[in-house]
Design an enzyme around this catalytic site. Structure first.
Site, PDB file in Angstrom:
ATOM      1  N   GLN A 150       0.891  -1.163   0.000  1.00  0.00           N
ATOM      2  CA  GLN A 150       0.000   0.000   0.000  1.00  0.00           C
ATOM      3  C   GLN A 150       0.924   1.205   0.000  1.00  0.00           C
ATOM      4  OE1 GLN A 150      -3.161   0.971  -0.403  1.00  0.00           O
ATOM      5  NE2 GLN A 150      -2.498   3.068   0.004  1.00  0.00           N
ATOM      6  N   GLN A 152       0.338   4.564  -1.157  1.00  0.00           N
ATOM      7  CA  GLN A 152      -0.157   5.892  -0.792  1.00  0.00           C
ATOM      8  C   GLN A 152      -0.276   5.991   0.725  1.00  0.00           C
ATOM      9  OE1 GLN A 152      -4.109   7.025  -2.137  1.00  0.00           O
ATOM     10  NE2 GLN A 152      -3.569   9.157  -2.290  1.00  0.00           N
ATOM     11  N   GLY A 279     -10.486   0.727   2.251  1.00  0.00           N
ATOM     12  CA  GLY A 279     -11.608   0.147   1.527  1.00  0.00           C
ATOM     13  C   GLY A 279     -11.147  -0.224   0.129  1.00  0.00           C
ATOM     14  N   GLY A 280     -10.529   0.752  -0.499  1.00  0.00           N
ATOM     15  CA  GLY A 280     -10.023   0.504  -1.842  1.00  0.00           C
ATOM     16  C   GLY A 280      -8.841   1.388  -2.126  1.00  0.00           C
ATOM     17  N   MET A 281      -8.038   0.982  -3.103  1.00  0.00           N
ATOM     18  CA  MET A 281      -6.889   1.778  -3.530  1.00  0.00           C
ATOM     19  C   MET A 281      -6.826   1.696  -5.046  1.00  0.00           C
ATOM     20  SD  MET A 281      -4.407   3.723  -2.770  1.00  0.00           S
ATOM     21  CE  MET A 281      -3.509   4.504  -4.124  1.00  0.00           C
ATOM     22  N   GLU A 282      -6.763   2.871  -5.657  1.00  0.00           N
ATOM     23  CA  GLU A 282      -6.914   2.997  -7.111  1.00  0.00           C
ATOM     24  C   GLU A 282      -5.669   2.632  -7.901  1.00  0.00           C
ATOM     25  OE1 GLU A 282      -6.827   5.373  -4.768  1.00  0.00           O
ATOM     26  OE2 GLU A 282      -6.001   7.262  -5.505  1.00  0.00           O
ATOM     27  N   ASN A 283      -4.969   1.584  -7.540  1.00  0.00           N
ATOM     28  CA  ASN A 283      -3.766   1.224  -8.281  1.00  0.00           C
ATOM     29  C   ASN A 283      -4.125   1.028  -9.753  1.00  0.00           C
ATOM     30  OD1 ASN A 283      -2.109   1.292  -5.949  1.00  0.00           O
ATOM     31  ND2 ASN A 283      -3.018  -0.653  -5.321  1.00  0.00           N
ATOM     32  N   HIS A 306     -15.876   4.469  -6.929  1.00  0.00           N
ATOM     33  CA  HIS A 306     -14.900   5.454  -6.439  1.00  0.00           C
ATOM     34  C   HIS A 306     -13.502   5.155  -7.009  1.00  0.00           C
ATOM     35  CE1 HIS A 306     -13.174   8.217  -3.341  1.00  0.00           C
ATOM     36  NE2 HIS A 306     -12.128   7.416  -3.497  1.00  0.00           N
ATOM     37  N   GLU A 307     -13.059   3.928  -6.847  1.00  0.00           N
ATOM     38  CA  GLU A 307     -11.696   3.608  -7.309  1.00  0.00           C
ATOM     39  C   GLU A 307     -11.590   3.714  -8.834  1.00  0.00           C
ATOM     40  OE1 GLU A 307      -9.832   3.846  -4.946  1.00  0.00           O
ATOM     41  OE2 GLU A 307     -11.204   3.335  -3.315  1.00  0.00           O
ATOM     42  N   HIS A 310     -11.123   7.255  -9.988  1.00  0.00           N
ATOM     43  CA  HIS A 310      -9.741   7.734  -9.883  1.00  0.00           C
ATOM     44  C   HIS A 310      -8.976   7.544 -11.200  1.00  0.00           C
ATOM     45  CE1 HIS A 310      -9.066   9.169  -5.844  1.00  0.00           C
ATOM     46  NE2 HIS A 310      -9.478   8.048  -5.261  1.00  0.00           N
ATOM     47  N   GLU A 329      -9.382  13.301  -4.221  1.00  0.00           N
ATOM     48  CA  GLU A 329     -10.479  12.627  -3.513  1.00  0.00           C
ATOM     49  C   GLU A 329     -11.833  13.339  -3.653  1.00  0.00           C
ATOM     50  OE1 GLU A 329     -10.138   9.703  -2.732  1.00  0.00           O
ATOM     51  OE2 GLU A 329      -7.956   9.481  -2.619  1.00  0.00           O
ATOM     52  N   ASP A 384      -0.600  10.564   6.447  1.00  0.00           N
ATOM     53  CA  ASP A 384      -1.563   9.562   6.925  1.00  0.00           C
ATOM     54  C   ASP A 384      -2.348  10.067   8.133  1.00  0.00           C
ATOM     55  OD1 ASP A 384      -0.970   7.582   5.077  1.00  0.00           O
ATOM     56  OD2 ASP A 384       0.661   6.785   6.297  1.00  0.00           O
ATOM     57  N   TYR A 392     -12.551  14.652   0.804  1.00  0.00           N
ATOM     58  CA  TYR A 392     -13.547  13.828   0.107  1.00  0.00           C
ATOM     59  C   TYR A 392     -14.876  14.569  -0.049  1.00  0.00           C
ATOM     60  CZ  TYR A 392     -10.585   9.698   0.790  1.00  0.00           C
ATOM     61  OH  TYR A 392      -9.563   8.797   0.752  1.00  0.00           O
ATOM     62  N   ARG A 566      -9.612  -3.099   8.179  1.00  0.00           N
ATOM     63  CA  ARG A 566      -9.858  -1.835   7.464  1.00  0.00           C
ATOM     64  C   ARG A 566     -10.024  -0.715   8.485  1.00  0.00           C
ATOM     65  NH1 ARG A 566     -15.084  -0.658   3.598  1.00  0.00           N
ATOM     66  NH2 ARG A 566     -14.586   1.531   3.169  1.00  0.00           N
ATOM     67  N   LYS A 568     -11.089   2.351   8.540  1.00  0.00           N
ATOM     68  CA  LYS A 568     -12.349   3.087   8.666  1.00  0.00           C
ATOM     69  C   LYS A 568     -13.389   2.310   9.476  1.00  0.00           C
ATOM     70  CE  LYS A 568     -16.413   4.283   6.050  1.00  0.00           C
ATOM     71  NZ  LYS A 568     -17.141   4.247   4.789  1.00  0.00           N
TER      72      LYS A 568
HETATM   73  N1  BES Z   1      -6.775   6.742  -2.531  1.00  0.00           N
HETATM   74  C1  BES Z   1      -7.679   6.419  -1.486  1.00  0.00           C
HETATM   75  C2  BES Z   1      -7.031   5.711  -0.329  1.00  0.00           C
HETATM   76  C3  BES Z   1      -5.944   6.507   0.361  1.00  0.00           C
HETATM   77  C4  BES Z   1      -6.060   7.862   0.570  1.00  0.00           C
HETATM   78  C5  BES Z   1      -4.830   5.861   0.832  1.00  0.00           C
HETATM   79  C6  BES Z   1      -5.039   8.570   1.197  1.00  0.00           C
HETATM   80  C7  BES Z   1      -3.818   6.562   1.470  1.00  0.00           C
HETATM   81  C8  BES Z   1      -3.917   7.914   1.651  1.00  0.00           C
HETATM   82  C9  BES Z   1      -8.848   5.587  -1.999  1.00  0.00           C
HETATM   83  O1  BES Z   1      -9.281   5.938  -3.261  1.00  0.00           O
HETATM   84  C10 BES Z   1     -10.008   5.825  -1.081  1.00  0.00           C
HETATM   85  O2  BES Z   1     -10.423   6.945  -0.983  1.00  0.00           O
HETATM   86  N2  BES Z   1     -10.511   4.783  -0.453  1.00  0.00           N
HETATM   87  C11 BES Z   1     -11.669   4.876   0.392  1.00  0.00           C
HETATM   88  C12 BES Z   1     -12.859   4.489  -0.438  1.00  0.00           C
HETATM   89  C13 BES Z   1     -14.132   5.163  -0.101  1.00  0.00           C
HETATM   90  C14 BES Z   1     -14.054   6.641   0.056  1.00  0.00           C
HETATM   91  C15 BES Z   1     -15.210   4.789  -1.121  1.00  0.00           C
HETATM   92  C16 BES Z   1     -11.481   3.912   1.552  1.00  0.00           C
HETATM   93  O3  BES Z   1     -10.492   3.173   1.550  1.00  0.00           O
HETATM   94  O4  BES Z   1     -12.276   3.908   2.470  1.00  0.00           O
HETATM   95 ZN    ZN Z   2     -10.194   7.837  -3.267  1.00  0.00          ZN
END
Ligand code: BES
Ligand code: ZN
Length: 612
Positions: A150, A152, A279-283, A306-307, A310, A329, A384, A392, A566, A568
């Site tokens: 990971q 980012q 939740g997700g990462m837009e690799n 969302h991803e 991106h 975001e 972080d 967002y 996760r 969140k």
């Molecule tokens: N790019 C982010 C995840 C991220 C942000 C990682 C900043 C490290 C630093 C990803 O696109 C994201 O926003 N994920 C959210 C998804 C949700 C908002 C739908 C998540 O992981 O909760």
């Molecule tokens: Zn995002």
């Protein structure tokens, strides 16, 4: 900033660099930038290390520059070679700065000439902040070890020495060796037919910033879900994943209609073990996602929207530093909602907006005013740490404000043109505003004042004239909630049999700050919320049970936070538990069992909450 950059370069002899673009990198991109990266790595599960070389191709901008400064964290650098235009190799002298707890160690490479290529032999640390190494026991299938990255915000530097700033873009290729039955995937071209022979090659021909470098290695099956989509997941998860994500091709087509062609060829999704901290990462070409989105009813696939979004906002047009993160975001959250509206209807999209607006307003009550700004000052601050709903949902709200003033007939083509104009560039809010001024503001004078724009960008809070979303379906939920809270409606009489996830979120959010214990128990008896298989419902519910002192839910809470990593979903539960001595003791005890399965990022967040 790009212009500023150029100006500095042309008119100032020795530009004081990184602060102007990115406070989180030691690199000096105004002197030299990497244009491509060639990795040759071996994945060693026995020592939990990546071992190999990173070859960087360089583009020199400052004729006087003779050194290359890279970002690293906890890397063991074995040797560095400078390779000249004739292919001659020379050992290069280098030094590693002392380790900064947030930014790592600058790697300073002294060079005799402005060589085109530098090759670094190195190995990672088992503690690399950007990698999680898992034992078979910590995976869904429990048979093979697993490793994933990971990167980012600034963790790429913990597994590759490079210019770890989103202001620099480069192409990459990789040769990766891993133990035989395992599959290696990266944020690049993944061959769904690849033999599981332990030897993988990847190419990413579009230039990307470092935070989009990604790798995962594990027992991974693959299912093709469309002409340019596939799902990778552990064998025990693959069928459910392929079913839940079967609309992905439709999602891509929907987004293309709004914002132009998808420019990355394939869009695959990797479902990770439950410890994935996000939740997700837009690799690029390979979104990484938590298995908690597999709710069984597609109610959480908005995360994929969302991803995927991106791929336009973030991967194509990239924030030049984390200080402008709203441009990644906020735009993405806006686009996500537009995709959800097209695919699942206005009603669902509006319910999402109402929930998100309300949760942002609640969250902002606990955020200092200077942290409520869209453009932030993050000098010296761990990117972080500052993560909140502001980039967002305030970002998304700002764009909805513009949309409501100009109308979609104007705003949609504007956004599409913006993505085209800055495609494959890293920009700051200044470039967005320039484009906005030329292409919307000046063409429709008087619709939005510059004071209004300034308020959104530079003042805390949400401007009073922000558009307010309203969901008729929530009126019934709100009525049920207030009647229930007032004691006029029994839990069993709530007409919730057909509620979708968002209606449950609205209901739980309507409960008082400290709910009545008896009411929480009645809700649980009637609707079995403590056993919800939906992570979004579950974590909000668990927070409510803790606030009410409903300890009956503790076994389910323990199981939830032991299984899922996760951030969140688990951190708010720990936060709530930590408010009472008894709750905190319970949290510490559960955390001791959960910790080995958590990603370093989640461990860090939880330990901060628990004061460990
Ligand atoms: N790019 C982010 C995840 C991220 C942000 C990682 C900043 C490290 C630093 C990803 O696109 C994201 O926003 N994920 C959210 C998804 C949700 C908002 C739908 C998540 O992981 O909760
Ligand atoms: Zn995002």
């Amino acid at each position: 900033m790009k212009y500023l950059f150029l100006t500095c370069f042309l008119f100032l002899a020795a530009p004081a660099v990184h602060a102007e673009v990115d406070p989180h990198s030691y690199a000096e991109p105004s002197k030299v930038t990497m244009t491509s990266l060639d990795l040759d790595l071996e994945v060693d599960f026995a020592t939990q290390k990546l071992i190999g070389t990173a070859e960087l191709t360089l583009d020199w901008h400052d004729p006087d520059a003779r050194s290359l400064i890279l970002d690293t964290r906890d890397l063991e650098i074995e040797s560095i070679k400078a390779i000249d235009a004739q292919g001659q190799e020379h050992a290069a002298i280098f030094s590693l700065d002392p380790r900064d707890p947030i930014f790592g160690s600058a790697l300073r490479i002294a060079l005799k000439d402005q060589v085109p290529v530098v090759s670094i032999r190195y190995r990672t640390s088992p503690k690399a902040s950007g990698l999680q190494w898992m034992t078979p026991q910590q995976t869904a299938s429990k048979k093979q070890p697993f490793m994933f990255s990971q990167s980012q915000a600034i963790h790429a530097r913990s597994w590759i020495p490079l210019q770890d700033t989103p202001s620099v873009r480069f192409t990459y290729s990789a040769h990766v060796k891993a133990p035989k039955p395992l599959r290696v995937v990266m944020s690049a071209n993944n061959d769904v037919k690849h033999r599981l022979n332990g030897d993988y090659r990847f190419v990413m021909k579009q230039a990307i910033p470092s935070y989009l470098l990604a790798i995962a290695v594990g027992e991974l099956d693959v299912r093709v879900t469309g002409p340019r989509t596939a799902v990778f997941a552990e064998p025990s998860v693959i069928a459910a994943a392929a079913k839940e994500l079967e609309d992905t091709e439709k999602m891509i087509e929907t987004t293309e209609k709004l914002y132009g062609p998808y420019r990355w060829e394939r869009y695959d999704i990797l479902i990770l073990p439950a410890s994935f901290p996000f939740g997700g990462m837009e690799n690029p070409r390979l979104t990484f996602a938590t298995p908690t989105i597999l709710a069984g009813d597609k109610s959480l696939v908005g995360l994929i929207a969302h991803e995927l979004a991106h791929s336009w906002s973030g991967n194509l047009v990239t924030n030049a530093s984390a200080e402008h993160m709203w441009m990644n975001e906020g735009f993405t959250t806006y686009v996500e909602n537009r995709i959800v509206e097209e695919l699942y209807g206005k009603e669902v999209a509006t319910m999402q907006l109402v929930v998100d607006d309300q949760e942002l307003l609640v969250e902002m009550q606990d955020i200092a005013p200077d942290q409520q700004l869209l453009i932030t000052d993050l000098a010296g601050i761990d990117p972080d740490e500052g993560l909140s709903g502001v980039p967002y949902d305030k970002g998304r709200w700002f764009l909805r404000f513009l949309e409501s003033r100009y109308g979609r007939d104007e705003f949609d083509p504007f956004l599409r043109a913006y993505f085209d104009h800055y495609a494959f560039q890293s920009i700051t809010s200044t470039e967005f505003l320039e484009f906005y001024s030329e292409n919307l503001e000046k063409k429709h004078l008087g619709k939005v004042s510059s004071a209004e724009i300034d308020a959104w960008l530079h003042l805390p809070g949400i401007p009073a004239n922000a558009p307010v979303a309203h969901s008729a379906r929530f009126d019934a939920v709100d009525k049920a909630a207030s009647d229930f809270i007032a004691g006029d409606l029994a839990a069993t009489d709530i007409q919730a049999k057909d509620w979708v996830t968002l209606e449950w979120l609205r209901f739980i959010n309507a409960l008082p700050e400290t709910p009545e214990l008896a009411q929480i128990k009645a809700l649980d008896d009637a609707w079995d919320l403590s056993n919800s298989g939906n992570g979004e419902i579950a974590f909000r519910w668990y927070v409510a049970t803790v606030r009410a002192g409903y300890t009956d839910a503790r076994p389910q809470i323990a199981a939830f936070i032991e299984r899922i990593g996760r951030r969140k979903l688990v951190v708010p539960i720990y936060e709530e538990l930590a408010r009472t001595p008894d709750g905190k003791a319970f949290a510490i005890e559960v955390y001791a069992r959960a910790k080995p399965g958590y990603h370093p990022l989640t461990q860090g967040s939880v330990e901060k909450v628990l004061g460990l």
